[in-house]
Design a protein around this motif. Structure first.
Motif, PDB file in Angstrom:
ATOM      1  N   GLY A 105      -9.895  34.089 -20.109  1.00 33.09           N
ATOM      2  CA  GLY A 105      -9.868  35.406 -19.253  1.00 33.09           C
ATOM      3  C   GLY A 105     -10.961  36.566 -19.751  1.00 33.09           C
ATOM      4  N   VAL A 106     -11.616  36.174 -20.959  1.00 34.53           N
ATOM      5  CA  VAL A 106     -12.648  37.152 -21.325  1.00 34.53           C
ATOM      6  C   VAL A 106     -14.228  36.595 -21.033  1.00 34.53           C
ATOM      7  N   HIS A 107     -14.336  35.669 -21.850  1.00 36.36           N
ATOM      8  CA  HIS A 107     -15.720  34.873 -21.511  1.00 36.36           C
ATOM      9  C   HIS A 107     -15.916  33.976 -20.263  1.00 36.36           C
ATOM     10  N   ARG A 108     -14.981  33.508 -19.576  1.00 36.80           N
ATOM     11  CA  ARG A 108     -15.052  32.808 -18.489  1.00 36.80           C
ATOM     12  C   ARG A 108     -16.057  31.543 -18.426  1.00 36.80           C
ATOM     13  N   ASN A 109     -16.218  30.948 -19.613  1.00 34.84           N
ATOM     14  CA  ASN A 109     -16.987  29.766 -19.846  1.00 34.84           C
ATOM     15  C   ASN A 109     -16.237  28.621 -19.628  1.00 34.84           C
ATOM     16  N   VAL A 110     -15.809  28.017 -18.291  1.00 34.38           N
ATOM     17  CA  VAL A 110     -15.039  27.067 -18.043  1.00 34.38           C
ATOM     18  C   VAL A 110     -15.831  25.983 -17.140  1.00 34.38           C
ATOM     19  N   SER A 111     -15.927  24.851 -17.864  1.00 33.92           N
ATOM     20  CA  SER A 111     -16.383  23.621 -17.372  1.00 33.92           C
ATOM     21  C   SER A 111     -15.173  22.635 -16.938  1.00 33.92           C
ATOM     22  N   VAL A 112     -15.154  21.970 -15.700  1.00 32.81           N
ATOM     23  CA  VAL A 112     -14.349  21.249 -15.387  1.00 32.81           C
ATOM     24  C   VAL A 112     -14.821  19.925 -14.955  1.00 32.81           C
ATOM     25  N   VAL A 113     -14.233  18.594 -14.989  1.00 31.25           N
ATOM     26  CA  VAL A 113     -14.653  17.216 -14.469  1.00 31.25           C
ATOM     27  C   VAL A 113     -13.365  16.714 -13.838  1.00 31.25           C
ATOM     28  N   GLY A 114     -13.670  16.396 -12.688  1.00 32.23           N
ATOM     29  CA  GLY A 114     -12.520  15.629 -11.724  1.00 32.23           C
ATOM     30  C   GLY A 114     -12.926  15.157 -10.682  1.00 32.23           C
ATOM     31  N   ASP A 115     -11.901  14.457 -10.006  1.00 30.43           N
ATOM     32  CA  ASP A 115     -12.372  14.073  -8.686  1.00 30.43           C
ATOM     33  C   ASP A 115     -10.956  14.085  -8.037  1.00 30.43           C
ATOM     34  N   ASP A 116     -10.925  14.878  -6.767  1.00 28.56           N
ATOM     35  CA  ASP A 116      -9.827  15.134  -5.933  1.00 28.56           C
ATOM     36  C   ASP A 116      -9.157  13.574  -5.306  1.00 28.56           C
ATOM     37  N   GLU A 117      -9.638  12.717  -5.500  1.00 30.94           N
ATOM     38  CA  GLU A 117      -9.382  11.401  -4.829  1.00 30.94           C
ATOM     39  C   GLU A 117      -8.834  10.352  -6.123  1.00 30.94           C
ATOM     40  N   GLN A 118      -8.620  11.063  -7.001  1.00 27.15           N
ATOM     41  CA  GLN A 118      -8.149  10.207  -8.325  1.00 27.15           C
ATOM     42  C   GLN A 118      -6.800  10.922  -8.927  1.00 27.15           C
ATOM     43  N   LEU A 119      -6.127  11.803  -8.099  1.00 27.30           N
ATOM     44  CA  LEU A 119      -5.001  12.408  -8.651  1.00 27.30           C
ATOM     45  C   LEU A 119      -3.776  11.570  -8.766  1.00 27.30           C
ATOM     46  N   ILE A 120      -3.363  11.268 -10.047  1.00 26.50           N
ATOM     47  CA  ILE A 120      -2.411  10.128 -10.260  1.00 26.50           C
ATOM     48  C   ILE A 120      -1.141  10.749 -10.806  1.00 26.50           C
ATOM     49  N   TYR A 121      -1.256  12.063 -11.299  1.00 25.60           N
ATOM     50  CA  TYR A 121       0.029  12.824 -12.001  1.00 25.60           C
ATOM     51  C   TYR A 121       0.653  13.676 -11.079  1.00 25.60           C
ATOM     52  N   GLY A 122       0.882  13.400  -9.784  1.00 30.24           N
ATOM     53  CA  GLY A 122       1.658  14.079  -8.953  1.00 30.24           C
ATOM     54  C   GLY A 122       3.245  14.232  -9.383  1.00 30.24           C
ATOM     55  N   TRP A 123       3.577  12.875  -9.927  1.00 29.30           N
ATOM     56  CA  TRP A 123       4.942  12.959 -10.448  1.00 29.30           C
ATOM     57  C   TRP A 123       5.212  13.958 -11.593  1.00 29.30           C
ATOM     58  N   ARG A 124       3.981  14.573 -12.489  1.00 32.41           N
ATOM     59  CA  ARG A 124       4.064  15.335 -13.286  1.00 32.41           C
ATOM     60  C   ARG A 124       3.688  16.691 -12.579  1.00 32.41           C
ATOM     61  N   TYR A 125       3.770  16.927 -11.457  1.00 32.55           N
ATOM     62  CA  TYR A 125       3.365  18.116 -10.974  1.00 32.55           C
ATOM     63  C   TYR A 125       2.197  18.764 -10.837  1.00 32.55           C
ATOM     64  N   ALA A 126       0.971  17.828 -10.967  1.00 37.39           N
ATOM     65  CA  ALA A 126      -0.007  18.260 -10.839  1.00 37.39           C
ATOM     66  C   ALA A 126      -0.458  18.893  -9.397  1.00 37.39           C
ATOM     67  N   ASN A 127      -1.182  19.851  -9.399  1.00 37.47           N
ATOM     68  CA  ASN A 127      -1.267  20.523  -7.926  1.00 37.47           C
ATOM     69  C   ASN A 127      -2.959  20.322  -7.380  1.00 37.47           C
ATOM     70  N   LEU A 128      -3.165  19.620  -6.385  1.00 32.35           N
ATOM     71  CA  LEU A 128      -4.510  19.369  -5.907  1.00 32.35           C
ATOM     72  C   LEU A 128      -5.242  20.834  -5.593  1.00 32.35           C
ATOM     73  N   GLU A 129      -4.305  21.895  -5.089  1.00 35.06           N
ATOM     74  CA  GLU A 129      -5.019  23.030  -4.575  1.00 35.06           C
ATOM     75  C   GLU A 129      -5.468  23.715  -5.632  1.00 35.06           C
ATOM     76  N   ILE A 130      -5.101  23.523  -6.828  1.00 37.00           N
ATOM     77  CA  ILE A 130      -5.635  23.986  -8.034  1.00 37.00           C
ATOM     78  C   ILE A 130      -7.273  23.837  -8.199  1.00 37.00           C
ATOM     79  N   PHE A 131      -7.417  22.356  -8.067  1.00 39.15           N
ATOM     80  CA  PHE A 131      -8.903  21.726  -7.945  1.00 39.15           C
ATOM     81  C   PHE A 131      -9.514  22.278  -7.024  1.00 39.15           C
ATOM     82  N   LEU A 132      -8.909  22.167  -5.619  1.00 35.35           N
ATOM     83  CA  LEU A 132      -9.851  22.657  -4.335  1.00 35.35           C
ATOM     84  C   LEU A 132     -10.283  24.031  -4.552  1.00 35.35           C
TER      85      LEU A 132
END
Length: 213
Positions: A105-132
């Protein structure tokens, strides 16, 4: 000690990922299942408290609660972790995302790595909208597409691209590889994961035997 089925524990985990504690859930329970689930959720959480224990979701949920109640504690960790890297970002659930937002929240230095077509944790309530929504949530973010594949053959890359282009919610990308075209893809239909694993094991065994002969 309490023994919960995987399905019930998954339901509890899902509630926690949406920041719904057992008292809130009990207050809003209306149907028979919800009232029964409320009793289980309450007993489960009280059993954890009695044993001075936390489950995986509590580790994050209670940390968020701590940060929100004590801003000075949050600020301490915001200064401690000024650069944040999140791997497999497509598998982040709402609770994990809130944790990331608070820390950054302060420095806002965030790097993320991912692939929207490799979401496998929907059963753990992963939310694709967060990625998109990453770019709108973090204005000024720079996005790099890693489209070259070093592992797979051309035929596999072509098949994967043909399948994924039919996804309704996706980031457009063009996969490619310098690897040779390779063998044609063989499709096998299995009834379930057990038959699938047996088919794979049989295929491996057959190939090993052919090399030994």
């Amino acid at each position: 000690a309490m023994l919960l089925s995987g399905e019930i524990y998954g339901d509890i985990s899902g509630l926690k990922s949406e920041f719904i504690d057992y008292t809130t859930y009990a207050e809003n329970a209306r149907e028979y299942f919800e009232k029964t689930m409320s009793k289980i959720y309450s007993a489960y959480q009280k059993e954890l408290e009695k044993n001075n224990a936390l489950d995986f979701d509590d580790l994050i949920m209670l940390t968020i609660e701590l940060f929100e109640k004590f801003p000075e504690t949050l600020n301490k960790y915001q200064e401690k972790f000024q650069y944040i890297l999140v791997d497999e970002y497509q598998d982040v659930n709402p609770m994990q995302y809130e944790f990331i937002k608070l820390l950054a929240g302060v420095h806002r230095n965030v790097s993320v790595v991912g692939d929207d077509e490799q979401l496998i944790y929907g059963w753990r309530y992963a939310n694709l909208e967060i990625f998109l929504n990453f770019e709108s949530d973090w204005p000024g973010a720079r996005v790099a597409f890693l489209e070259e594949n070093y592992r797979s053959t051309g035929s596999i890359i072509g098949a994967a691209a043909a399948v994924s282009k039919n996804n309704l919610r996706r980031r457009p990308k063009t996969l490619w590889t310098k690897n040779p075209e390779g063998e044609r893809i063989h499709m096998t239909e299995a009834r379930d994961e057990n038959e699938e694993s047996e088919l794979i094991a049989d295929r491996i065994e057959s190939r090993v035997k052919s090399q030994e002969s």
